[in-house]
Design a protein around this motif. Structure first.
Motif, PDB file in Angstrom:
ATOM      1  N   LEU A 138       0.828  -1.574   0.325  1.00 32.08           N
ATOM      2  CA  LEU A 138       0.461   0.262   0.151  1.00 32.08           C
ATOM      3  C   LEU A 138       0.890   1.302   0.249  1.00 32.08           C
ATOM      4  O   LEU A 138       0.549   2.462  -0.724  1.00 32.08           O
ATOM      5  N   LYS A 139       1.567   1.487   0.607  1.00 32.49           N
ATOM      6  CA  LYS A 139       2.889   2.332   0.478  1.00 32.49           C
ATOM      7  C   LYS A 139       3.499   2.213  -0.998  1.00 32.49           C
ATOM      8  O   LYS A 139       3.942   3.922  -1.028  1.00 32.49           O
ATOM      9  N   SER A 140       4.113   1.581  -1.249  1.00 35.53           N
ATOM     10  CA  SER A 140       4.818   1.763  -2.186  1.00 35.53           C
ATOM     11  C   SER A 140       3.957   1.726  -4.242  1.00 35.53           C
ATOM     12  O   SER A 140       4.865   2.462  -4.944  1.00 35.53           O
ATOM     13  N   ASN A 141       2.721   1.557  -3.845  1.00 36.33           N
ATOM     14  CA  ASN A 141       1.916   0.839  -5.264  1.00 36.33           C
ATOM     15  C   ASN A 141       0.841   2.508  -5.631  1.00 36.33           C
ATOM     16  O   ASN A 141      -0.310   1.322  -5.382  1.00 36.33           O
ATOM     17  N   ARG A 142       1.144   3.487  -4.898  1.00 37.29           N
ATOM     18  CA  ARG A 142       0.145   4.113  -5.083  1.00 37.29           C
ATOM     19  C   ARG A 142      -1.133   4.096  -4.277  1.00 37.29           C
ATOM     20  O   ARG A 142      -2.775   3.772  -4.647  1.00 37.29           O
ATOM     21  N   GLY A 143      -0.788   3.276  -2.578  1.00 37.96           N
ATOM     22  CA  GLY A 143      -2.067   2.518  -2.175  1.00 37.96           C
ATOM     23  C   GLY A 143      -3.634   3.382  -1.495  1.00 37.96           C
ATOM     24  O   GLY A 143      -4.260   3.046  -0.640  1.00 37.96           O
ATOM     25  N   TYR A 144      -3.028   4.488  -1.451  1.00 35.15           N
ATOM     26  CA  TYR A 144      -4.067   5.791  -0.816  1.00 35.15           C
ATOM     27  C   TYR A 144      -5.219   5.572  -2.006  1.00 35.15           C
ATOM     28  O   TYR A 144      -6.694   5.920  -1.227  1.00 35.15           O
ATOM     29  N   LYS A 145      -5.191   5.090  -2.930  1.00 34.10           N
ATOM     30  CA  LYS A 145      -6.294   4.927  -3.876  1.00 34.10           C
ATOM     31  C   LYS A 145      -6.864   3.473  -3.901  1.00 34.10           C
ATOM     32  O   LYS A 145      -8.079   3.407  -3.937  1.00 34.10           O
TER      33      LYS A 145
END
Length: 334
Positions: A271-278
């Motif tokens: 989640l922290k490396s692959n645009r996990g905020y979406k």
């Protein structure tokens, strides 16, 4: 007689009100999102109240930074990831020495597909013997297994055999190396390691169990103890064999906590490396995994607190009291 209607004043406006009027006696309130123009207006209109609001905000931000520094100094009291240990590093990348089953072995030395180094070495040795050239010593031309050669080209055949064997051995080592495995195979390998590390079929032989309470029985449960002793005396005497575990232990609390910790750390990294905020679905899955581990840790604390199982699990997995005490939320981390 018709009612008298007072005449409208000349200063009265019949247009609808576009903006509701706000009384001036209400206190100033600071909203979350203020434009620069609104900030300047409030600072100019109510300078004393604006200065007080800014002072409270700066004090709050300073205190948050102090708490963040304290948590970082205390050893990364992150309720989701916890502290970083050698065992967790070995599960992720194998750079540090691992505890338990894979102690002292790097990821390159472990084998994929549940293979051991000794098994791979035996297979390569057996293949070397099967493919080794055989000297032609049968005069009647009987068929023999392997490559039949004469003495004049023996050195060339042996050199070619060694070259092919070394190439095949290197290919097998690369295929079965854990550093070349995908995430699915790494997860299966980590599951096997966690079961072997925390399973009670292993820890019961090396770790001491929680000692029984030596205090005198309380009056509340005295009646239950007496009834239990009477029932045991009335039962027919029979020698029962000791219970033996059927296979590895995969259902104990410490094993489940270890598996959940590995999944939580992997999902948090993704989640922290692959645009996990979406990624709303995986963020919710992370929240559910963290709360499930929190419930198991609370149960484990009630049952095994102070035992070697409890301390060994916390040391290997890097878990802190922040992982099971208080309210835990993962929103806002990404």
């Amino acid at each position: 007689m018709a009612p008298r209607i007072p005449a409208l004043s000349a200063n009265l406006c019949l247009r609808p009100v576009t903006k509701p009027t706000v009384p001036n006696f209400l206190p100033i309130t600071q909203t979350a999102n203020l434009s620069q123009r609104e900030k300047k207006r409030k600072a100019k209109q109510h300078p004393y109240a604006w200065a007080q609001a800014q002072q409270r905000k700066n004090a709050n931000l300073k205190r948050q930074e102090e708490l963040r520094q304290e948590r970082r100094v205390e050893g990364d009291n992150d309720p989701v990831r916890g502290r970083t240990t050698a065992f967790l590093d070995s599960l992720e990348n194998g750079e540090s020495a691992a505890a338990g089953a894979g102690k002292g072995r790097s990821m390159a030395e472990r084998r994929n597909f549940r293979l051991a180094d000794a098994e791979l070495k035996d297979v390569m040795q057996h293949a070397y013997v099967l493919n080794k050239p055989i000297h032609h010593s049968v005069a009647d031309g009987t068929a023999m297994k392997g490559t039949v050669f004469h003495s004049e080209n023996a050195e060339e055949l042996f050199a070619e055999h060694e070259r092919k064997h070394n190439r095949a051995s290197e290919a097998l080592k690369r295929i079965t190396a854990m550093e070349n495995a995908n995430q699915k195979h790494r997860y299966y390998h980590n599951v096997h390691r966690i079961v072997e590390e925390f399973g009670r079929h292993k820890t019961d032989k090396s770790l001491k169990k929680l000692p029984k309470n030596a205090e005198p029985p309380q009056e509340a449960n005295m009646k239950a103890r007496v009834l239990s002793s009477i029932w045991d005396a009335m039962r027919p005497l029979s020698i029962q064999p000791p219970l033996v575990r059927a296979g590895p232990d995969t259902g104990s609390s410490e094993v489940q906590i270890g598996l959940l910790t590995a999944r939580i750390r992997r999902l948090d990294t993704v989640l922290k490396s692959n645009r996990g905020y979406k990624d709303i679905q995986n963020k919710r899955a992370l929240e559910m995994l963290v709360h499930k581990r929190q419930k198991l840790l609370k149960y484990m604390e009630r049952k095994e607190r102070g035992s070697e199982r409890w301390t060994n699990m916390l040391d290997k997995l890097g878990l802190t009291p922040a992982s099971w005490k208080g309210q835990i939320t993962t929103y806002g981390r990404i």
